[in-house]
Design a protein around this motif. Structure first.
Motif, PDB file in Angstrom:
ATOM      1  N   UNK A 173       8.303 -32.570  28.793  1.00 55.41           N
ATOM      2  CA  UNK A 173       7.570 -32.667  28.190  1.00 55.41           C
ATOM      3  C   UNK A 173       6.668 -31.935  26.944  1.00 55.41           C
ATOM      4  N   UNK A 174       6.494 -30.799  27.881  1.00 55.64           N
ATOM      5  CA  UNK A 174       5.658 -30.023  26.349  1.00 55.64           C
ATOM      6  C   UNK A 174       6.819 -29.952  24.823  1.00 55.64           C
ATOM      7  N   UNK A 175       7.734 -30.586  24.722  1.00 53.59           N
ATOM      8  CA  UNK A 175       8.566 -30.924  23.781  1.00 53.59           C
ATOM      9  C   UNK A 175       7.951 -32.230  22.519  1.00 53.59           C
ATOM     10  N   UNK A 176       7.983 -33.109  23.848  1.00 56.78           N
ATOM     11  CA  UNK A 176       8.135 -34.705  23.710  1.00 56.78           C
ATOM     12  C   UNK A 176       6.805 -35.070  23.354  1.00 56.78           C
ATOM     13  N   UNK A 177       5.702 -34.201  24.255  1.00 58.09           N
ATOM     14  CA  UNK A 177       4.306 -34.375  23.519  1.00 58.09           C
ATOM     15  C   UNK A 177       3.489 -33.189  23.246  1.00 58.09           C
ATOM     16  N   UNK A 178       3.758 -32.639  22.436  1.00 60.84           N
ATOM     17  CA  UNK A 178       3.417 -30.955  21.786  1.00 60.84           C
ATOM     18  C   UNK A 178       2.148 -31.204  21.969  1.00 60.84           C
ATOM     19  N   UNK A 179       1.211 -32.424  21.211  1.00 63.89           N
ATOM     20  CA  UNK A 179      -0.371 -32.693  21.103  1.00 63.89           C
ATOM     21  C   UNK A 179      -0.965 -32.695  22.165  1.00 63.89           C
ATOM     22  N   UNK A 180      -0.347 -33.210  22.973  1.00 65.91           N
ATOM     23  CA  UNK A 180      -1.373 -33.858  24.277  1.00 65.91           C
ATOM     24  C   UNK A 180      -1.631 -32.653  25.719  1.00 65.91           C
ATOM     25  N   UNK A 181      -0.219 -31.524  25.270  1.00 63.80           N
ATOM     26  CA  UNK A 181       0.127 -30.904  26.854  1.00 63.80           C
ATOM     27  C   UNK A 181      -0.712 -29.924  26.661  1.00 63.80           C
ATOM     28  N   UNK A 182      -1.805 -29.013  25.727  1.00 62.99           N
ATOM     29  CA  UNK A 182      -2.737 -28.215  25.347  1.00 62.99           C
ATOM     30  C   UNK A 182      -4.364 -29.643  25.876  1.00 62.99           C
ATOM     31  N   UNK A 183      -3.958 -30.475  25.702  1.00 66.46           N
ATOM     32  CA  UNK A 183      -5.769 -31.419  25.718  1.00 66.46           C
ATOM     33  C   UNK A 183      -5.647 -31.679  26.725  1.00 66.46           C
TER      34      UNK A 183
END
Length: 193
Positions: A155-165
């Motif tokens: 998840x964090x590698x595929x969606x790095x921009x999403x993980x922190x939001x």
């Protein structure tokens, strides 16, 4: 915000001013506050929705009241319930804003007309559907074959921009694990660095 959509289209297809003159009039801008619904379970979905700004989530709630997040949509992604749209049946899902969001929606009948009138738009939509299908297959595979740690790393590698939001409990729901399991996974990963 219509300009955001115009730029997106220009990157995905040859977009002439004549094409844009057909597309722009059917674009409707919706502003959603955090937690505001775009779609509620039981309603029939009648639109195609493009995220200009913000984050949306599509989820269901089971008989025990547990949320199951199916999808997140961020800027330049599409959102909606294709099954409800195509079959004109009540949706099993809710779609709401994780943060204040601006969404561009196009009514299905207008979208179909664009699809028929503009060959480049038709080709773009087919490519989006193809990629969406592949992404769904990847998600199913990850859900049934990966450990909790592997799911989180994917998840964090595929969606790095999403993980922190998005809040941690929503990440856990999307991954199909409990928030406690996610905390353990994150703790173990930080220890192993």
């Amino acid at each position: 915000m219509v300009e955001v959509f115009k730029q997106y289209l220009a990157e995905k297809m040859p977009l002439t001013e004549a094409d844009w003159a057909v597309i722009e009039p059917v674009c409707i801008i919706k502003k959603l506050k955090k937690h505001q619904f775009l779609l509620q379970e039981g309603d029939v979905w009648r639109y195609h929705a493009f995220v200009c700004k913000g984050v949306l989530r599509r989820y269901s709630i089971d008989a025990k009241g547990v949320e199951h997040i199916i999808q997140f949509s961020i800027e330049n992604w599409w959102a909606g319930d294709r099954d409800s749209l195509m079959n004109k049946t009540p949706s099993k899902y809710n779609i709401d804003a994780v943060e204040d969001s601006i969404i561009l929606v196009i009514r299905n009948e207008d979208f179909d007309r664009l699809y028929q009138q503009l060959p480049a738009f038709n080709n773009m939509v087919n490519q989006i559907l193809f990629r969406s299908f592949n992404a769904s297959q990847e998600r199913i595979n990850a859900t049934i074959s990966m450990t909790a740690e592997e799911k989180y790393l994917y998840f964090i590698n595929t969606f790095p921009a999403l993980a922190n939001r998005i809040p941690r409990h929503m990440v856990a729901s999307y991954l199909g694990i409990t928030p406690e399991t996610l905390s353990r996974v994150k703790s173990n990963l930080s220890k192993n660095k």
